[in-house]
Scaffold this active site. Structure first.
Site, PDB file in Angstrom:
ATOM      1  N   TRP A 195       0.832  -1.214   0.000  1.00 33.86           N
ATOM      2  CA  TRP A 195       0.000   0.000   0.000  1.00 33.86           C
ATOM      3  C   TRP A 195       0.865   1.264   0.000  1.00 33.86           C
ATOM      4  CZ3 TRP A 195      -4.612   2.325  -0.191  1.00 33.86           C
ATOM      5  CH2 TRP A 195      -4.691   3.604   0.358  1.00 33.86           C
TER       6      TRP A 195
ATOM      7  N   SER B  94       3.511  11.304   7.336  1.00 29.67           N
ATOM      8  CA  SER B  94       4.065  12.175   6.303  1.00 29.67           C
ATOM      9  C   SER B  94       4.970  13.267   6.836  1.00 29.67           C
ATOM     10  CB  SER B  94       2.918  12.830   5.529  1.00 29.67           C
ATOM     11  OG  SER B  94       2.332  11.853   4.717  1.00 29.67           O
TER      12      SER B  94
ATOM     13  N   ARG C   9      -0.026  17.179  12.264  1.00 27.37           N
ATOM     14  CA  ARG C   9       0.882  16.369  11.442  1.00 27.37           C
ATOM     15  C   ARG C   9       1.390  17.022  10.153  1.00 27.37           C
ATOM     16  NH1 ARG C   9      -3.980  13.831  11.865  1.00 27.37           N
ATOM     17  NH2 ARG C   9      -5.387  14.013  10.106  1.00 27.37           N
TER      18      ARG C   9
ATOM     19  N   GLN D 215       4.360   7.152   1.997  1.00 28.62           N
ATOM     20  CA  GLN D 215       3.679   6.426   3.064  1.00 28.62           C
ATOM     21  C   GLN D 215       3.462   4.999   2.580  1.00 28.62           C
ATOM     22  OE1 GLN D 215       2.233   7.955   6.334  1.00 28.62           O
ATOM     23  NE2 GLN D 215       4.268   8.593   5.691  1.00 28.62           N
TER      24      GLN D 215
ATOM     25  N   GLU E 199      -4.387  18.746   5.739  1.00 29.87           N
ATOM     26  CA  GLU E 199      -3.191  17.913   5.830  1.00 29.87           C
ATOM     27  C   GLU E 199      -2.104  18.472   4.906  1.00 29.87           C
ATOM     28  OE1 GLU E 199      -4.659  13.809   5.008  1.00 29.87           O
ATOM     29  OE2 GLU E 199      -4.380  13.519   7.158  1.00 29.87           O
TER      30      GLU E 199
ATOM     31  N   ASP F 248       0.481   9.210   0.631  1.00 32.89           N
ATOM     32  CA  ASP F 248       1.195  10.473   0.359  1.00 32.89           C
ATOM     33  C   ASP F 248       2.664  10.370  -0.062  1.00 32.89           C
ATOM     34  OD1 ASP F 248      -1.116  11.184   1.664  1.00 32.89           O
ATOM     35  OD2 ASP F 248      -0.127  12.168   3.338  1.00 32.89           O
TER      36      ASP F 248
END
Ligand SMILES: *[C@@H]1O[C@H](CO)[C@@H](O)[C@H](O)[C@H]1NC(C)=O
Ligand SMILES: *[C@@H]1O[C@H](CO)[C@@H](O)[C@H](O)[C@H]1NC(C)=O
Ligand SMILES: *[C@@H]1O[C@H](CO)[C@@H](O)[C@H](O)[C@H]1NC(C)=O
Ligand SMILES: *[C@@H]1O[C@H](CO)[C@@H](O)[C@H](O)[C@H]1NC(C)=O
Ligand SMILES: *[C@@H]1O[C@H](CO)[C@@H](O)[C@H](O)[C@H]1NC(C)=O
Length: 595
Positions: free
Chosen positions: A56, A123, A194, A80, A250, A59
């Protein structure tokens, strides 16, 4: 597709040489043997867009350019990564890939991950400590790399960490208590804090490294300045946007860009700080998307304050699959840092949280977008108004790749006027081995406009991009004069998921303003479209990239697009269509294991 189970047995071992007394290589629990069931490779893996070999991906992270040697300039991408499954989950690592031309990507071993299997290395960004302010570096200053990322611990508390590296492959941490370097000061919000991005900041005598972090559910972007070293980051004023953009903010990213037409009122500043913000969920385009603001930093009683020039953010891409845009960090000289760069380059995650966990790809999920170069321009948002805007151009170094061949566009496949009721069928490439599902095309459309509204009969134009094995699978793309809009219809697929998934919007539309031509002849208006298709993704750049639309689509295996039908059911158009297959040497359409 055959579906027997393949068991992948991998042990990530991050231990190695120790750099000195105070420093150790990022230490990880050796993960339990990863036993994950993956099926065989689906045949819609993009060729020149980055995809992980398996697992998987979301970002893009930490992108930087190693330009210590110009001839071997290397672009680093981290991402990620959950290698254990094709859905998001812990532990999340920073996967890693490199390229010298932005089309041939080489996946590397993951760069680092959390110490705890229930935690995540979320991230963040990389920046270069070219002055050795940290005191952590011994070698070539262009590679003094520091990764700033969000450590999401097992209780989901999010804080900002720094690791460092001198090659981008192996990362180290300081042994002594040091991380986290930035924590939220309000315990009510510690779980939604974050995605740090760090840029070098230089404005007059104000100098330092500026970190932007999303206070995700407070709808704020926080800024922190490190002036002397990287252990103390002083909080500056937060940016709080008025109004509702979506449920969470984000991945803030800052870029200082030159303003090419500073004479134009009211955009008279020499440069602007562009602030990218990614919104998910709840973006008005549906799910996740990337937006940006123009602004500058004011010094207010010693605190930097981001002052937006444009009151409302603009979308960077109007498609369904363009999220978490991140910029490549480049070493820049003092003049460029003060004055801003002409352009910056970056890329996004080409998916959408609304449906990403179930898209029909295996044994991997998600690709990145094509890299793009963004610069400031002026956009005709209506015939009477010209606003400050970002322009995106595809950014690939095609001549540096010896495994891809790109079309030369010397001849048009079609160049003619097309009246209502007419149609034409074209074959893009007649060599079977060239049909690999990757196409680049350029379209110019001239439309006869009118102000004779008594006889108004707005035109309609369609392009059917058809699968060469089964023409009942096609992408339909076109233009409606009455709506001043283009559309993309990705519903004509025999992959059941495409029609069953309720969030995979099958028709996407985009209002596009025609180009302003120097000498408008006979009231003709004009549009340019530059497109890339790469097996399961189509990216459209309209009118020199003032508007773009990135979308995934899914056909059955190996039914690659090679035929195009252009149709007009009414209207009067002049159409020029140039296209070619992008071909790759030595394609391997089979399951490949990562060493
Ligand atoms: C993958 O394909 C190979 C070759 O056709 C076949 O032998 C194998 O069983 C397949 N495995 C899976 C997981 O489908
Ligand atoms: C970086 O700074 C440290 C600490 O001051 C010093 O030991 C090291 O030699 C410096 N590196 C370089 C390349 O000058
Ligand atoms: C600077 O901003 C921070 C965070 O908003 C605040 O705590 C601090 O008081 C401000 N300092 C000044 C001098 O205004
Ligand atoms: C540089 O600082 C000055 C003084 O605070 C401010 O007016 C200007 O807008 C800043 N420049 C940028 C590009 O933010
Ligand atoms: C900084 O870089 C720019 C762009 O590469 C170049 O034109 C300029 O001469 C450089 N300035 C200095 C002081 O090196």
């Amino acid at each position: 597709m055959k579906l027997t189970l393949v068991f992948i047995l991998i042990t990530y071992t991050f231990c190695g040489i120790i750099k000195g007394n105070d420093v150790e290589e990022c230490e990880y629990e050796e993960y339990d043997t990863l036993t994950t069931a993956f099926s065989n490779e689906t045949l819609n893996r993009p060729l020149f867009h980055f995809t992980p070999k398996f697992g998987w991906m979301n970002d893009p992270n930490g992108m930087w350019i190693d330009s210590s040697v110009e001839s071997t300039k290397t672009y680093h991408l981290y991402f990620q990564y959950n290698p254990r499954d094709t859905v998001w989950g812990m532990p999340l690592l920073w996967g890693h890939a490199i390229t010298t031309n932005l089309v041939d990507w080489e996946e590397q071993k993951p760069a680092f991950g959390p110490d705890d299997g229930k935690a995540g290395a979320y991230s963040g960004s990389c920046f270069i400590d070219d002055e050795n302010k940290s005191g952590w570096f011994e070698g070539e200053s262009n590679n003094n790399l520091i990764a700033a990322y969000t450590y999401n611990d097992k209780d989901w508390v999010e804080t900002q960490y720094l690791y460092f590296s001198d090659d981008g492959d192996t990362f180290y941490k300081i042994k002594e208590a040091f991380n986290p370097v930035v924590e939220h000061d309000n315990e009510d919000f510690v779980k939604q804090f974050r995605d740090p991005q760090v840029v070098k900041y230089l404005n007059g005598t104000r100098k330092g490294y500026l970190m932007s972090v999303a206070k995700s559910q407070e709808y704020k972007i926080a800024f922190y300045l490190a002036r002397t070293d990287f252990t103390s980051w002083e909080e500056q004023n937060n940016l709080e946007l008025e109004g509702f953009l979506g449920f969470q903010y984000e991945c803030p990213n800052l870029a200082h860009l030159k303003n090419p037409n500073k004479q134009k009122e009211p955009y008279t500043e020499n440069s602007y700080w562009v602030l990218f913000i990614s919104i998910n969920p709840g973006s008005i385009t549906g799910g996740s998307s990337t937006w940006y603001l123009f602004g500058h930093f004011d010094d207010q009683d010693g605190n930097l304050t981001y002052v937006p020039k444009t009151k409302y953010p603009a979308p960077l891409d109007y498609g369904k699959d363009f999220y978490a845009m991140q910029i490549f960090y480049e070493v820049r000289n003092e003049t460029q840092l003060q004055e801003g760069a002409e352009s910056v380059s970056g890329l996004a995650w080409a998916s959408n949280w609304q449906y990403t966990g179930s898209v029909p790809t295996d044994p991997w999920r998600s690709s990145m977008s094509l890299p793009r170069k963004v610069s400031i321009g002026y956009f005709n948002s209506s015939p009477e108004t010209n606003i400050l805007y970002l322009k995106s151009e595809p950014f690939i170094e095609r001549s540096k790749s010896d495994i891809f061949t790109f079309p030369t566009f010397s001849d048009s496949l079609y160049s003619n006027s097309l009246k209502g009721g007419e149609s034409t069928s074209l074959t893009i490439d007649s060599t079977e081995s060239n049909i690999q599902g990757a196409i680049e095309f350029k379209i110019t459309i001239k439309v006869l406009n009118t102000d004779d509204f008594d006889n108004y009969n707005p035109g309609h134009l369609d392009f059917y991009f058809k699968g060469h094995k089964d023409p009942e699978e096609y992408l339909r793309f076109g233009y409606e004069q009455g709506a001043t809009a283009f559309y993309l219809d990705r519903s004509h697929s025999k992959v059941p998921w495409v029609n069953e998934n309720p969030y995979f919007s099958d028709k996407i539309s985009l209002n596009v303003m025609p180009k302003v031509t120097e000498n408008p002849v006979d009231k003709q208006i004009e549009y340019d479209v530059h497109g890339f298709i790469d097996r399961n993704i189509i990216e459209l750049f309209f009118n020199e990239g003032y508007q773009t639309s990135t979308n995934t689509f899914f056909f059955t295996g190996e039914n690659f697009i090679n035929d195009v039908e252009i149709k007009s059911d009414h209207g009067n158009f002049t159409v020029k269509f140039k296209a070619g297959q992008i071909t790759k040497k030595n394609i391997i359409n089979r399951f490949v294991f990562l060493n």
